[in-house]
Design a protein around this motif. Sequence first.
Motif, PDB file in Angstrom:
ATOM      1  N   HIS A  11       0.824  -1.208   0.000  1.00 58.04           N
ATOM      2  CA  HIS A  11       0.000   0.000   0.000  1.00 58.04           C
ATOM      3  C   HIS A  11       0.863   1.265   0.000  1.00 58.04           C
ATOM      4  O   HIS A  11       0.491   2.268  -0.617  1.00 58.04           O
ATOM      5  CB  HIS A  11      -0.939  -0.022   1.199  1.00 58.04           C
ATOM      6  CG  HIS A  11      -2.021  -1.048   1.075  1.00 58.04           C
ATOM      7  ND1 HIS A  11      -3.209  -0.798   0.447  1.00 58.04           N
ATOM      8  CD2 HIS A  11      -2.066  -2.348   1.483  1.00 58.04           C
ATOM      9  CE1 HIS A  11      -3.960  -1.888   0.474  1.00 58.04           C
ATOM     10  NE2 HIS A  11      -3.298  -2.840   1.104  1.00 58.04           N
ATOM     11  N   VAL A  12       2.004   1.223   0.660  1.00 57.47           N
ATOM     12  CA  VAL A  12       2.889   2.386   0.640  1.00 57.47           C
ATOM     13  C   VAL A  12       3.504   2.574  -0.746  1.00 57.47           C
ATOM     14  O   VAL A  12       3.569   3.685  -1.271  1.00 57.47           O
ATOM     15  CB  VAL A  12       3.982   2.249   1.718  1.00 57.47           C
ATOM     16  CG1 VAL A  12       5.050   3.321   1.554  1.00 57.47           C
ATOM     17  CG2 VAL A  12       3.365   2.335   3.114  1.00 57.47           C
ATOM     18  N   SER A  13       3.930   1.494  -1.372  1.00 53.70           N
ATOM     19  CA  SER A  13       4.565   1.598  -2.685  1.00 53.70           C
ATOM     20  C   SER A  13       3.588   2.039  -3.766  1.00 53.70           C
ATOM     21  O   SER A  13       3.993   2.594  -4.793  1.00 53.70           O
ATOM     22  CB  SER A  13       5.194   0.259  -3.073  1.00 53.70           C
ATOM     23  OG  SER A  13       4.208  -0.751  -3.193  1.00 53.70           O
ATOM     24  N   SER A  14       2.286   1.838  -3.534  1.00 53.53           N
ATOM     25  CA  SER A  14       1.286   2.293  -4.500  1.00 53.53           C
ATOM     26  C   SER A  14       1.121   3.804  -4.483  1.00 53.53           C
ATOM     27  O   SER A  14       0.484   4.375  -5.376  1.00 53.53           O
ATOM     28  CB  SER A  14      -0.065   1.635  -4.200  1.00 53.53           C
ATOM     29  OG  SER A  14      -0.657   2.196  -3.026  1.00 53.53           O
ATOM     30  N   GLY A  15       1.676   4.453  -3.454  1.00 56.29           N
ATOM     31  CA  GLY A  15       1.559   5.895  -3.324  1.00 56.29           C
ATOM     32  C   GLY A  15       0.309   6.350  -2.612  1.00 56.29           C
ATOM     33  O   GLY A  15       0.055   7.552  -2.491  1.00 56.29           O
ATOM     34  N   TYR A 228      -2.410  13.369   6.384  1.00 59.89           N
ATOM     35  CA  TYR A 228      -2.795  13.667   5.005  1.00 59.89           C
ATOM     36  C   TYR A 228      -4.241  13.279   4.734  1.00 59.89           C
ATOM     37  O   TYR A 228      -4.831  12.444   5.420  1.00 59.89           O
ATOM     38  CB  TYR A 228      -1.895  12.906   4.014  1.00 59.89           C
ATOM     39  CG  TYR A 228      -0.464  13.373   4.026  1.00 59.89           C
ATOM     40  CD1 TYR A 228      -0.045  14.421   3.218  1.00 59.89           C
ATOM     41  CD2 TYR A 228       0.466  12.771   4.869  1.00 59.89           C
ATOM     42  CE1 TYR A 228       1.272  14.854   3.230  1.00 59.89           C
ATOM     43  CE2 TYR A 228       1.788  13.201   4.889  1.00 59.89           C
ATOM     44  CZ  TYR A 228       2.180  14.246   4.078  1.00 59.89           C
ATOM     45  OH  TYR A 228       3.482  14.682   4.107  1.00 59.89           O
ATOM     46  N   ARG A 229      -4.761  13.903   3.668  1.00 61.66           N
ATOM     47  CA  ARG A 229      -6.055  13.530   3.104  1.00 61.66           C
ATOM     48  C   ARG A 229      -5.813  13.124   1.653  1.00 61.66           C
ATOM     49  O   ARG A 229      -5.070  13.788   0.929  1.00 61.66           O
ATOM     50  CB  ARG A 229      -7.018  14.713   3.180  1.00 61.66           C
ATOM     51  CG  ARG A 229      -8.405  14.459   2.601  1.00 61.66           C
ATOM     52  CD  ARG A 229      -9.278  15.695   2.779  1.00 61.66           C
ATOM     53  NE  ARG A 229      -9.458  16.013   4.201  1.00 61.66           N
ATOM     54  CZ  ARG A 229      -9.165  17.187   4.735  1.00 61.66           C
ATOM     55  NH1 ARG A 229      -8.647  18.155   3.993  1.00 61.66           N
ATOM     56  NH2 ARG A 229      -9.365  17.406   6.025  1.00 61.66           N
ATOM     57  N   GLY A 230      -6.399  12.014   1.230  1.00 63.95           N
ATOM     58  CA  GLY A 230      -6.231  11.566  -0.145  1.00 63.95           C
ATOM     59  C   GLY A 230      -7.215  12.254  -1.072  1.00 63.95           C
ATOM     60  O   GLY A 230      -8.238  12.780  -0.664  1.00 63.95           O
ATOM     61  N   GLY A 231      -6.892  12.249  -2.353  1.00 59.62           N
ATOM     62  CA  GLY A 231      -7.773  12.851  -3.352  1.00 59.62           C
ATOM     63  C   GLY A 231      -7.249  12.622  -4.743  1.00 59.62           C
ATOM     64  O   GLY A 231      -6.196  12.000  -4.935  1.00 59.62           O
ATOM     65  N   ASP A 232      -7.986  13.131  -5.730  1.00 61.50           N
ATOM     66  CA  ASP A 232      -7.578  12.941  -7.122  1.00 61.50           C
ATOM     67  C   ASP A 232      -6.229  13.590  -7.404  1.00 61.50           C
ATOM     68  O   ASP A 232      -5.483  13.147  -8.275  1.00 61.50           O
ATOM     69  CB  ASP A 232      -8.639  13.534  -8.060  1.00 61.50           C
ATOM     70  CG  ASP A 232      -9.965  12.793  -7.975  1.00 61.50           C
ATOM     71  OD1 ASP A 232      -9.943  11.614  -7.563  1.00 61.50           O
ATOM     72  OD2 ASP A 232     -11.012  13.394  -8.300  1.00 61.50           O
ATOM     73  N   GLY A 233      -5.909  14.633  -6.665  1.00 62.46           N
ATOM     74  CA  GLY A 233      -4.642  15.325  -6.877  1.00 62.46           C
ATOM     75  C   GLY A 233      -3.503  14.771  -6.053  1.00 62.46           C
ATOM     76  O   GLY A 233      -2.435  15.387  -5.983  1.00 62.46           O
TER      77      GLY A 233
END
Length: 383
Positions: A11-15, A228-233
């Motif tokens: 999961h970390v390597s996927s970014g 952090y918060r994930g998103g399209d960016g």
Amino acid sequence: MTGLRDILERHVSSGSLPGAVGLVARGDRVEVEAVGSADAEGTAPMVRDSIFRFASLTKPVTAAAVMMLVEEGRLALTDAVAPWLPEVASPVVVRTPASPVDDVVPADRLITVSDLLTFRAGYGFPSDFSLPAVGLLFSELKQGPPQPQQVAAPDAWMKALSRIPLLYQPGEAWLYNTCSDILGVLIARVTGQSLPEFLAERIFEPLGMADTGFAVPAGDLGRFTTLYRGGDGGLEPVDAPHGQWSSVPAFPSGAGGLVGTADDWYAFARMLLAEGALDGDRGRLLSAGSVRMMTTDWLTPAQRAGAELFLEGQGWGFGGSVDVTQSDPWNVPGRYGWVGGTGTAAHVTPATGAVSVLLTQLEMTGPTPPAMTREFWTYAAGA
């Protein structure tokens, strides 16, 4: 065979997240892996004693503190909380959950300590966040994602609470979050100490939870992860090490204010597995009976069904969920614990002596735990 490190690294390597710390204990065997970085820039490697925002992993700790006061006779589970919290001495309830906030009826009875511990006091989040009375939890109490420096001090917070009607009658329905914050205020008023002082003296110091508290000391900020918060960016920073947890807030949240490490929460978990006993021959933090009450499901089937968005069929003890069926590979009856909106999860399974702690710094997007968390649970369960 897929190992703990494999799961975290994938999961970390996927970014999708900068790093993670996972701890799985089965009896005397403890497996800990730290992968990735403490921030998206990779300025510091993730380490075993990296500090994370526990968020709702705070709730079981707050419940344990209340049970200490119950054991000392300073509270009883059946006590009305009005003598210590006069702001809720005359509660009113919206006529229906969807009613306007000024369409209220008197509560059938007073709110008790047990109501707060089981999240059935009438305050908190239901499945529908659009209800008028729920909106006030966000606007007036700053409920939601932890933002410690934005919340009013306890007396002002309780005054605001007094103006918000209950969504359901006391004892009627399970509602998320707010009750733990009320319990934090209750602890302070009963003891005459601030919540940080009481927890440090009575829980963190005896258990050796050296990095747990409501703020990170300046000398330890180098181990504090960025949220952090994930998103399209991509990943969006929400809180940096020098941000909202760099000083003790005016309102120390019993629902989600603590920071700490994987080993700190593991120390708390070992106490629960030992039915309240401290490591070695150092006495007890809680009685076995208190721990069993904490880790017992208190909800009716209808209350569990009404809380499906949050509990997914699980029950609720004091401050944490309790698995009641084996509906998933990781779902072991009796497993107690919870998840945190900042990307954390921690559980103990008394029947097997297992502990699992997963700490990340990526906010959850809703009440449903992400795929990584579920994969971690499956591994921790040995499935």
